[in-house]
Design a protein around this motif. Sequence first.
Motif, PDB file in Angstrom:
ATOM      1  N   ALA A   1       0.742  -1.164   0.038  1.00  9.45           N
ATOM      2  CA  ALA A   1       0.054  -0.093   0.054  1.00  9.45           C
ATOM      3  C   ALA A   1       0.749   1.167  -0.007  1.00  9.45           C
ATOM      4  N   LEU A   2       1.852   1.375   0.736  1.00  7.78           N
ATOM      5  CA  LEU A   2       2.771   2.418   0.949  1.00  7.78           C
ATOM      6  C   LEU A   2       3.534   2.605  -0.615  1.00  7.78           C
ATOM      7  N   SER A   3       3.551   1.565  -1.356  1.00  7.12           N
ATOM      8  CA  SER A   3       4.425   1.815  -2.685  1.00  7.12           C
ATOM      9  C   SER A   3       3.421   2.409  -3.550  1.00  7.12           C
ATOM     10  N   TYR A   4       2.207   2.344  -3.427  1.00  5.70           N
ATOM     11  CA  TYR A   4       1.001   2.965  -4.145  1.00  5.70           C
ATOM     12  C   TYR A   4       1.375   4.530  -3.977  1.00  5.70           C
ATOM     13  N   LEU A   5       1.455   4.641  -2.859  1.00 13.37           N
ATOM     14  CA  LEU A   5       1.681   6.271  -2.080  1.00 13.37           C
ATOM     15  C   LEU A   5       3.227   6.854  -2.765  1.00 13.37           C
ATOM     16  N   GLY A   6       4.049   5.906  -2.951  1.00 12.10           N
ATOM     17  CA  GLY A   6       5.394   6.176  -3.446  1.00 12.10           C
ATOM     18  C   GLY A   6       6.297   6.492  -2.232  1.00 12.10           C
ATOM     19  N   ILE A   7       5.885   5.819  -1.093  1.00 11.13           N
ATOM     20  CA  ILE A   7       6.914   6.159   0.106  1.00 11.13           C
ATOM     21  C   ILE A   7       7.772   5.055  -0.021  1.00 11.13           C
ATOM     22  N   VAL A   8       7.551   3.830  -0.452  1.00  7.38           N
ATOM     23  CA  VAL A   8       8.713   2.666  -0.743  1.00  7.38           C
ATOM     24  C   VAL A   8       8.211   2.195  -2.283  1.00  7.38           C
ATOM     25  N   TRP A   9       9.644   1.709  -2.750  1.00  7.01           N
ATOM     26  CA  TRP A   9       9.398   1.298  -4.194  1.00  7.01           C
ATOM     27  C   TRP A   9      10.580   0.142  -4.440  1.00  7.01           C
ATOM     28  N   ASP A  10      10.682  -0.372  -5.661  1.00  7.81           N
ATOM     29  CA  ASP A  10      11.257  -1.503  -5.785  1.00  7.81           C
ATOM     30  C   ASP A  10      11.312  -2.642  -4.808  1.00  7.81           C
ATOM     31  N   LEU A  11      10.067  -3.049  -4.711  1.00  4.25           N
ATOM     32  CA  LEU A  11       9.828  -4.256  -3.924  1.00  4.25           C
ATOM     33  C   LEU A  11      10.214  -5.458  -4.359  1.00  4.25           C
ATOM     34  N   LYS A  12      10.937  -6.139  -3.844  1.00  2.00           N
ATOM     35  CA  LYS A  12      11.594  -7.429  -4.495  1.00  2.00           C
ATOM     36  C   LYS A  12      10.861  -8.600  -4.198  1.00  2.00           C
ATOM     37  N   ALA A  13      10.482  -9.608  -5.183  1.00  2.00           N
ATOM     38  CA  ALA A  13       9.677 -10.620  -5.192  1.00  2.00           C
ATOM     39  C   ALA A  13      10.527 -11.711  -5.475  1.00  2.00           C
ATOM     40  N   PRO A  14       9.970 -12.920  -5.061  1.00  2.00           N
ATOM     41  CA  PRO A  14      10.684 -14.363  -5.262  1.00  2.00           C
ATOM     42  C   PRO A  14      10.482 -14.615  -6.647  1.00  2.00           C
ATOM     43  N   PRO A  15      11.370 -15.147  -7.301  1.00  2.00           N
ATOM     44  CA  PRO A  15      11.261 -15.762  -8.782  1.00  2.00           C
ATOM     45  C   PRO A  15      10.031 -16.913  -8.647  1.00  2.00           C
ATOM     46  N   GLU A  16       9.646 -17.134  -9.600  1.00  2.00           N
ATOM     47  CA  GLU A  16       8.386 -18.077  -9.813  1.00  2.00           C
ATOM     48  C   GLU A  16       9.012 -19.563  -9.442  1.00  2.00           C
ATOM     49  N   GLN A  17      10.212 -19.661 -10.043  1.00  2.00           N
ATOM     50  CA  GLN A  17      10.920 -21.021  -9.660  1.00  2.00           C
ATOM     51  C   GLN A  17      10.823 -21.126  -8.380  1.00  2.00           C
ATOM     52  N   VAL A  18      11.436 -20.297  -7.419  1.00  2.00           N
ATOM     53  CA  VAL A  18      11.541 -20.474  -5.903  1.00  2.00           C
ATOM     54  C   VAL A  18       9.976 -20.855  -5.532  1.00  2.00           C
ATOM     55  N   ARG A  19       9.171 -20.071  -5.753  1.00  2.00           N
ATOM     56  CA  ARG A  19       7.725 -19.990  -5.220  1.00  2.00           C
ATOM     57  C   ARG A  19       7.125 -21.556  -5.398  1.00  2.00           C
ATOM     58  N   ARG A  20       7.586 -22.037  -6.716  1.00  2.00           N
ATOM     59  CA  ARG A  20       7.040 -23.346  -6.863  1.00  2.00           C
ATOM     60  C   ARG A  20       7.869 -24.380  -6.602  1.00  2.00           C
ATOM     61  N   ASN A  21       8.920 -24.061  -5.819  1.00  2.00           N
ATOM     62  CA  ASN A  21       9.858 -25.166  -5.280  1.00  2.00           C
ATOM     63  C   ASN A  21      10.574 -25.770  -6.352  1.00  2.00           C
ATOM     64  N   GLU A  22      10.906 -25.146  -7.543  1.00  2.00           N
ATOM     65  CA  GLU A  22      11.536 -25.825  -8.711  1.00  2.00           C
ATOM     66  C   GLU A  22      12.809 -25.150  -8.883  1.00  2.00           C
ATOM     67  N   HIS A  23      13.475 -24.334  -8.101  1.00  2.00           N
ATOM     68  CA  HIS A  23      14.830 -23.977  -8.148  1.00  2.00           C
ATOM     69  C   HIS A  23      15.869 -24.751  -7.704  1.00  2.00           C
ATOM     70  N   ARG A  24      17.092 -24.629  -8.382  1.00  2.00           N
ATOM     71  CA  ARG A  24      18.275 -25.289  -7.856  1.00  2.00           C
ATOM     72  C   ARG A  24      18.677 -24.667  -6.680  1.00  2.00           C
ATOM     73  N   LEU A  25      19.308 -25.297  -5.490  1.00  2.00           N
ATOM     74  CA  LEU A  25      19.600 -24.664  -4.481  1.00  2.00           C
ATOM     75  C   LEU A  25      21.261 -23.949  -4.526  1.00  2.00           C
ATOM     76  N   GLY A  26      21.501 -23.172  -3.691  1.00  2.00           N
ATOM     77  CA  GLY A  26      22.808 -22.743  -3.817  1.00  2.00           C
ATOM     78  C   GLY A  26      23.808 -23.658  -3.309  1.00  2.00           C
TER      79      GLY A  26
END
Length: 386
Positions: free
Chosen positions: A255-280
């Motif tokens: 909500a604060l991002s819509y007001l311009g108070i925060v920005w560049d919100l980082k999201a997890p890649p879709e592969q991570v969300r689906r647990n399909e990524h390779r581990l580090g």
Amino acid sequence: MSNIDVDDQHDDIVYPSALPFALIHLGCAAAFWSGITSQAIVIGIAIYWLRMFAIGAGYHRYFSHRSYSTSRLFQFILAALAQSSAQKSVLWWAAKHRHHHLHSDTHRDVHSPRHKGFAYSHVGWIFARKHDATDLVKVADLASFPELRWLHKFEVLPAVALAACCFLVAGWSGLVVGFLWSTVLLYHATFCINSLAHVHGRKRYVTGDDSRNNWLLALVTMGEGWHNNHHAYQSSVRQGFRWWEIDMTFYILKALSYLGIVWDLKAPPEQVRRNEHRLGARAINRAAEQLAKHFNPERIALAITSAMHASELSSLRGALNEAKCHIGDALTAVHLNRMPTRNELLGQAQAMFTRTRSLDEIVDRAYHLLLESVGSHLTASLQLRS
């Protein structure tokens, strides 16, 4: 005696820094004298959620992980609000948390229930002398701001100022019930992420540590309880990866991002969300170490030597001596009846870990670690026999 020895020797002593913490808890009992007013209760509820947001959105997701961007003014507001929770300074908090992620649930972790026990991980570590200092190297990006260094220098000022405001607005009940009660609740809700969220809950991702998702903690901490998610992708501003994983801190930041108070919100890649990524590599190595230790290399080495004849032991000793630094490779060329097979490690890994594309890499690494460890124990045992 070295400095490390001195620290270890006195690590279990409660230092005077624990006194204010104890007094805040004892002060809650003053409600029998001050009374409990509805105004104080409203104040307590309001500043609990306000400061919990500041801890999660400020101390954790912004200052520790830089999961979004904001202005210098809002950065200072978040830091001051978070410090009003009396959980030490923004620089100290972020430095300790970054260290935690580097060494999560290893011997170098500052608050791992696995190594130091639940009580120590929950609160005891805070008062150990060796954890009092702030590693400014780990937070050099934050220490470059003079206003954050000022807050670090006067770390209790925001908490004292808030306590004074509570008293001015609602009297002694405002101070005791409004400020002290909510502060104690904040303490233990926050501390439960270090302790309870590494003991109870569900693991969706293999992270190489004991982090878990705990829905109840997520409710009382505005989303911080989705701890296994967070360890799977630390820079995500959203910790409730699924739609049903309530994450109030993220919703407010959105909500604060819509007001311009925060920005560049980082999201997890879709592969991570689906647990399909390779581990580090770090997660693979830590998971492999857990798997290898499950098989008890010392006991395996003892079983191998006990089952061998003198001539076989002599041949094994010769092979290990020739191998020198490549003990594990030497053991792969020797038929050892008591040595677990890779398939046995794979079966145990499937039982220990959640689904991951990196399972074969974990098993291969664990098998190598197990061979090396068994080989080291065998070498030591055979040297004693010679």
